[in-house]
Motif scaffolding. Structure first.
Motif, PDB file in Angstrom:
ATOM      1  N   ILE A 148       0.830  -1.205   0.000  1.00 18.45           N
ATOM      2  CA  ILE A 148       0.000   0.000   0.000  1.00 18.45           C
ATOM      3  C   ILE A 148       0.864   1.254   0.000  1.00 18.45           C
ATOM      4  CG2 ILE A 148      -1.594   1.369   1.416  1.00 18.45           C
ATOM      5  CD1 ILE A 148      -2.921  -1.282   2.236  1.00 18.45           C
ATOM      6  N   VAL A 149       2.002   1.208   0.676  1.00 20.07           N
ATOM      7  CA  VAL A 149       2.847   2.399   0.833  1.00 20.07           C
ATOM      8  C   VAL A 149       3.325   2.937  -0.507  1.00 20.07           C
ATOM      9  CG1 VAL A 149       5.091   3.171   1.698  1.00 20.07           C
ATOM     10  CG2 VAL A 149       3.554   1.891   3.187  1.00 20.07           C
ATOM     11  N   GLY A 150       3.547   2.088  -1.508  1.00 18.94           N
ATOM     12  CA  GLY A 150       3.930   2.619  -2.812  1.00 18.94           C
ATOM     13  C   GLY A 150       4.619   1.597  -3.679  1.00 18.94           C
ATOM     14  N   ILE A 151       4.378   1.673  -4.996  1.00 20.76           N
ATOM     15  CA  ILE A 151       4.930   0.692  -5.926  1.00 20.76           C
ATOM     16  C   ILE A 151       6.442   0.812  -6.016  1.00 20.76           C
ATOM     17  CG2 ILE A 151       4.495   2.241  -7.879  1.00 20.76           C
ATOM     18  CD1 ILE A 151       4.573  -1.608  -7.920  1.00 20.76           C
ATOM     19  N   GLN A 152       6.984   2.035  -5.952  1.00 23.77           N
ATOM     20  CA  GLN A 152       8.425   2.186  -6.097  1.00 23.77           C
ATOM     21  C   GLN A 152       9.157   1.586  -4.894  1.00 23.77           C
ATOM     22  OE1 GLN A 152       9.713   6.178  -6.999  1.00 23.77           O
ATOM     23  NE2 GLN A 152      11.560   5.413  -8.010  1.00 23.77           N
ATOM     24  N   ILE A 153       8.636   1.842  -3.697  1.00 22.32           N
ATOM     25  CA  ILE A 153       9.231   1.249  -2.498  1.00 22.32           C
ATOM     26  C   ILE A 153       9.068  -0.272  -2.535  1.00 22.32           C
ATOM     27  CG2 ILE A 153       9.036   1.083   0.012  1.00 22.32           C
ATOM     28  CD1 ILE A 153       8.178   4.016   0.017  1.00 22.32           C
ATOM     29  N   ALA A 154       7.892  -0.725  -2.916  1.00 18.95           N
ATOM     30  CA  ALA A 154       7.628  -2.164  -2.975  1.00 18.95           C
ATOM     31  C   ALA A 154       8.536  -2.831  -4.001  1.00 18.95           C
ATOM     32  CB  ALA A 154       6.163  -2.413  -3.316  1.00 18.95           C
ATOM     33  N   ALA A 155       8.726  -2.195  -5.182  1.00 20.24           N
ATOM     34  CA  ALA A 155       9.565  -2.780  -6.222  1.00 20.24           C
ATOM     35  C   ALA A 155      11.027  -2.783  -5.815  1.00 20.24           C
ATOM     36  CB  ALA A 155       9.378  -2.020  -7.531  1.00 20.24           C
ATOM     37  N   ALA A 156      11.488  -1.724  -5.145  1.00 19.65           N
ATOM     38  CA  ALA A 156      12.872  -1.682  -4.675  1.00 19.65           C
ATOM     39  C   ALA A 156      13.119  -2.786  -3.647  1.00 19.65           C
ATOM     40  CB  ALA A 156      13.173  -0.308  -4.068  1.00 19.65           C
ATOM     41  N   PHE A 157      12.150  -2.988  -2.753  1.00 23.25           N
ATOM     42  CA  PHE A 157      12.256  -4.076  -1.773  1.00 23.25           C
ATOM     43  C   PHE A 157      12.304  -5.418  -2.486  1.00 23.25           C
ATOM     44  CE2 PHE A 157      10.144  -7.337   0.752  1.00 23.25           C
ATOM     45  CZ  PHE A 157      10.892  -7.311   1.920  1.00 23.25           C
ATOM     46  N   GLU A 158      11.464  -5.576  -3.513  1.00 26.69           N
ATOM     47  CA  GLU A 158      11.415  -6.839  -4.253  1.00 26.69           C
ATOM     48  C   GLU A 158      12.750  -7.128  -4.934  1.00 26.69           C
ATOM     49  OE1 GLU A 158       9.001 -10.197  -5.722  1.00 26.69           O
ATOM     50  OE2 GLU A 158       9.071  -8.885  -3.982  1.00 26.69           O
ATOM     51  N   HIS A 304       5.373 -11.241  -1.378  1.00 26.21           N
ATOM     52  CA  HIS A 304       5.258  -9.806  -1.614  1.00 26.21           C
ATOM     53  C   HIS A 304       4.906  -9.512  -3.071  1.00 26.21           C
ATOM     54  CE1 HIS A 304       7.301  -5.915  -2.675  1.00 26.21           C
ATOM     55  NE2 HIS A 304       6.540  -5.517  -1.683  1.00 26.21           N
ATOM     56  N   GLY A 305       5.564 -10.214  -4.008  1.00 22.51           N
ATOM     57  CA  GLY A 305       5.307  -9.976  -5.421  1.00 22.51           C
ATOM     58  C   GLY A 305       3.915 -10.384  -5.851  1.00 22.51           C
ATOM     59  N   ILE A 306       3.410 -11.477  -5.301  1.00 20.65           N
ATOM     60  CA  ILE A 306       2.079 -11.940  -5.708  1.00 20.65           C
ATOM     61  C   ILE A 306       0.987 -11.040  -5.141  1.00 20.65           C
ATOM     62  CG2 ILE A 306       0.443 -13.872  -5.561  1.00 20.65           C
ATOM     63  CD1 ILE A 306       2.811 -15.746  -5.787  1.00 20.65           C
ATOM     64  N   ILE A 307       1.226 -10.428  -3.993  1.00 19.49           N
ATOM     65  CA  ILE A 307       0.277  -9.430  -3.508  1.00 19.49           C
ATOM     66  C   ILE A 307       0.175  -8.289  -4.517  1.00 19.49           C
ATOM     67  CG2 ILE A 307      -0.100  -7.652  -1.734  1.00 19.49           C
ATOM     68  CD1 ILE A 307       0.953  -9.627   0.319  1.00 19.49           C
ATOM     69  N   PHE A 315      -7.792  -4.635  -9.297  1.00 14.62           N
ATOM     70  CA  PHE A 315      -7.934  -3.235  -9.688  1.00 14.62           C
ATOM     71  C   PHE A 315      -8.431  -3.111 -11.129  1.00 14.62           C
ATOM     72  CE2 PHE A 315      -5.630  -0.084 -12.254  1.00 14.62           C
ATOM     73  CZ  PHE A 315      -6.151   1.106 -11.763  1.00 14.62           C
ATOM     74  N   ALA A 316      -7.786  -3.820 -12.059  1.00 15.36           N
ATOM     75  CA  ALA A 316      -8.139  -3.694 -13.470  1.00 15.36           C
ATOM     76  C   ALA A 316      -9.545  -4.208 -13.747  1.00 15.36           C
ATOM     77  CB  ALA A 316      -7.123  -4.452 -14.320  1.00 15.36           C
ATOM     78  N   GLN A 317      -9.922  -5.317 -13.122  1.00 11.17           N
ATOM     79  CA  GLN A 317     -11.267  -5.848 -13.354  1.00 11.17           C
ATOM     80  C   GLN A 317     -12.333  -4.947 -12.737  1.00 11.17           C
ATOM     81  OE1 GLN A 317     -12.037 -10.047 -13.076  1.00 11.17           O
ATOM     82  NE2 GLN A 317      -9.861 -10.563 -13.173  1.00 11.17           N
ATOM     83  N   ALA A 318     -12.037  -4.349 -11.595  1.00 13.80           N
ATOM     84  CA  ALA A 318     -12.994  -3.419 -10.984  1.00 13.80           C
ATOM     85  C   ALA A 318     -13.134  -2.165 -11.821  1.00 13.80           C
ATOM     86  CB  ALA A 318     -12.545  -3.070  -9.569  1.00 13.80           C
ATOM     87  N   ALA A 340      -8.010  -2.995  -3.293  1.00 14.91           N
ATOM     88  CA  ALA A 340      -7.737  -4.270  -3.970  1.00 14.91           C
ATOM     89  C   ALA A 340      -6.726  -5.088  -3.171  1.00 14.91           C
ATOM     90  CB  ALA A 340      -7.211  -4.002  -5.377  1.00 14.91           C
ATOM     91  N   ILE A 341      -5.706  -4.426  -2.629  1.00 16.92           N
ATOM     92  CA  ILE A 341      -4.702  -5.119  -1.812  1.00 16.92           C
ATOM     93  C   ILE A 341      -5.347  -5.739  -0.582  1.00 16.92           C
ATOM     94  CG2 ILE A 341      -2.654  -4.774  -0.375  1.00 16.92           C
ATOM     95  CD1 ILE A 341      -1.827  -2.567  -2.398  1.00 16.92           C
ATOM     96  N   LEU A 342      -6.159  -4.951   0.116  1.00 18.23           N
ATOM     97  CA  LEU A 342      -6.781  -5.422   1.350  1.00 18.23           C
ATOM     98  C   LEU A 342      -7.797  -6.532   1.091  1.00 18.23           C
ATOM     99  CD1 LEU A 342      -7.292  -1.974   3.114  1.00 18.23           C
ATOM    100  CD2 LEU A 342      -5.656  -3.756   3.766  1.00 18.23           C
ATOM    101  N   THR A 343      -8.579  -6.397   0.033  1.00 11.67           N
ATOM    102  CA  THR A 343      -9.620  -7.389  -0.257  1.00 11.67           C
ATOM    103  C   THR A 343      -9.014  -8.741  -0.599  1.00 11.67           C
ATOM    104  OG1 THR A 343     -11.120  -5.657  -1.046  1.00 11.67           O
ATOM    105  CG2 THR A 343     -11.576  -7.925  -1.741  1.00 11.67           C
TER     106      THR A 343
END
Length: 472
Positions: A148-158, A304-307, A315-318, A340-343
């Motif tokens: 949730i915090v952000g794609i760039q942070i999440a991708a850097a962590f990944e 983490h990546g599959i989340i 998101f895209a289907q909604a 979408a992440i939480l659901t």
């Protein structure tokens, strides 16, 4: 305000931020899968033995190579957060979009619970008495927040955790190599038999879902395509680099683990690498305890990546009206699809506890059932994607194709053949789980038919690739 103005406002409210480069995408592709090197695959030994499973894995690896080279054409031609859902919608209309979307959701929502339980298995290996379900719940909480915090942070962590996970697998192979003997690997290698017989063949087919575990979910890069800076150049590089990385690691890990001793002690274990290392270094070795902690890195990378993958699919289907509209809302501060992440997380956590209650078995049995269901969704989506590739070559010959599937039509046809064989095998050997999968898709289709108005009211641009994503 006109309908067009409302739709334009809605689309801007549901746009994702484009920040990902080639290395980010490579790390997402490898990270999505790399937990499969740490757990799950050893269940295939119990079905087919080491040699039978080796042949199964060679076939599945060839299928995935053909699939990725074909799938990359779709991803670069239609870099949309819906991934397979968008490809099938373009090729076959709303119903095709539903079927691909439903299969993808089952794949991506059912895979994280399995990995979360594996994280719990690794932790319970270190902390005796820890309930794997409790650890799984904690993993969901931590990594949903990070996404949730952000794609760039999440991708850097990944990127960091994926590189670390690869290093861990190399460490494993190095540590067990002094105890490796090929005679250990081939002993009882045909479904527990010393020599090949016709009895080994059914086990080889039954082991297909666990060979898929080595490579499955690599397609998840497609769901990050709208967040890539230059998808038409970076995605092919990421996909090709990722599949080569995973093939090398898969065979390395499997052969080294099987050659450490009696592989039958490792089959059906939820943490096979520490078990294999224990045979070589002993119960109290520091290497063993280090491997348990290092092994968490691979599981975390995939989890983490599959989340990230399931949230973009939801998101895209909604956004297109296939799911409740609020799931397409993007957090105004972090520009991530937080609902979408939480659901998806809530569904995954519920799955762990419901399947545990129904199966009334341990973590291993729960993981087995969820893994087969997720692979059924994966193979169904892969098949629809290959059919979409053939259809779009005919119906949209002028579609921009920055990357074309090599060896067309033979390479995509081989991929489709492997997918059909895999699906047929799983339906034959796991009819109850296959029936459950079909039942979920059928119930979803009824809801899909009853909610047409939501799709009619969705912004017309929701199925169009954002122009900024298409720039070279």
């Amino acid at each position: 305000m006109s309908k067009q103005d409302k739709q334009q406002g809605a689309v801007s409210h549901h746009e994702l931020k484009q920040t990902l480069g080639t290395w980010h995408l490579w790390s997402i592709a490898v990270g999505l899968v790399i937990s499969g090197e740490y757990f799950g695959w050893s269940l295939g030994w119990a079905q087919a033995g080491t040699l039978g499973f080796l042949l199964t894995t060679i076939f599945i690896a060839a299928m995935f190579l053909a699939f990725i080279f074909s799938f990359t054409e779709l991803t670069t031609s239609i870099p949309h957060a819906g991934g397979p859902f968008a490809y099938a919608h373009h090729a076959f209309g709303e119903t095709g979009g539903y079927l691909a979307g439903a299969a993808t959701l089952i794949q991506y929502v059912f895979t994280p619970p399995t990995i979360a339980l594996a994280i719990g298995g690794y932790l319970s290996f270190q902390f005796k008495g820890l309930d794997p379900k409790t650890a799984a719940l904690g993993a969901y909480a931590v990594f949903m927040l990070l996404n949730i915090v952000g794609i760039q942070i999440a991708a850097a962590f990944e990127l960091v955790v994926t590189a670390f996970a690869i290093f861990e697998l190399l460490v494993f192979m190095g540590v067990v190599s002094p105890g490796f003997a090929f005679t250990n690997f081939v002993a009882h290698g045909w479904s527990g038999q010393e020599h090949f017989s016709s009895l080994a063949i059914p086990g080889m087919f039954a082991a297909i879902p666990f060979a898929v575990w080595f490579f499955g979910c690599i397609d998840g890069v497609a769901m990050a395509a709208e967040e890539a800076k230059n998808p038409r150049r970076s995605i092919p590089r990421a996909y090709i680099g990722a599949i080569v990385t995973l093939v090398v690691l898969a065979f390395g890990v499997m052969v080294f683990a099987g050659g450490t001793g009696d592989w039958r002690q490792i089959a059906n274990k939820d943490a096979p690498l520490p078990e294999a290392m224990r045979i070589v270094v002993g119960e109290h070795s520091g290497w063993l305890h280090m491997m348990v902690w290092l092994g968490l890195g691979g599981l975390v990378a995939s989890f983490h990546g599959i989340i990230l993958g399931y949230s973009r699919q939801i998101f895209a289907q909604a956004r297109a009206g296939y799911l409740p509209r609020f799931l397409a809302n993007v957090n105004p501060m972090f520009k991530t699809p937080h609902w979408a992440i939480l659901t998806g997380g809530v569904i995954g956590i519920a799955t762990i506890y419901v399947v545990s209650w129904v199966a009334k078995g341990g973590a291993d049995e729960v993981m087995f059932d969820i893994a087969v269901i997720s692979v059924l969704g994966m193979m169904a989506m892969y098949g629809i994607s290959m059919l979409a590739l053939f259809k779009l070559r005919v119906s949209e010959p002028n579609l921009a194709r920055p990357f074309r599937a090599p060896g067309y039509p033979f390479v995509p046809a081989f991929a489709l053949f492997g997918i059909v064989v895999s699906l047929a095998s799983m339906i034959w050997f796991y009819p109850v789980l296959a029936g459950l999968f079909v039942g979920v898709v059928a119930v979803g289709y009824v809801v899909f038919r009853m909610t047409r108005r939501a799709r009619d009211e969705a912004p017309s641009e929701s199925m169009i690739v954002p122009t900024t994503s298409m720039n070279d």
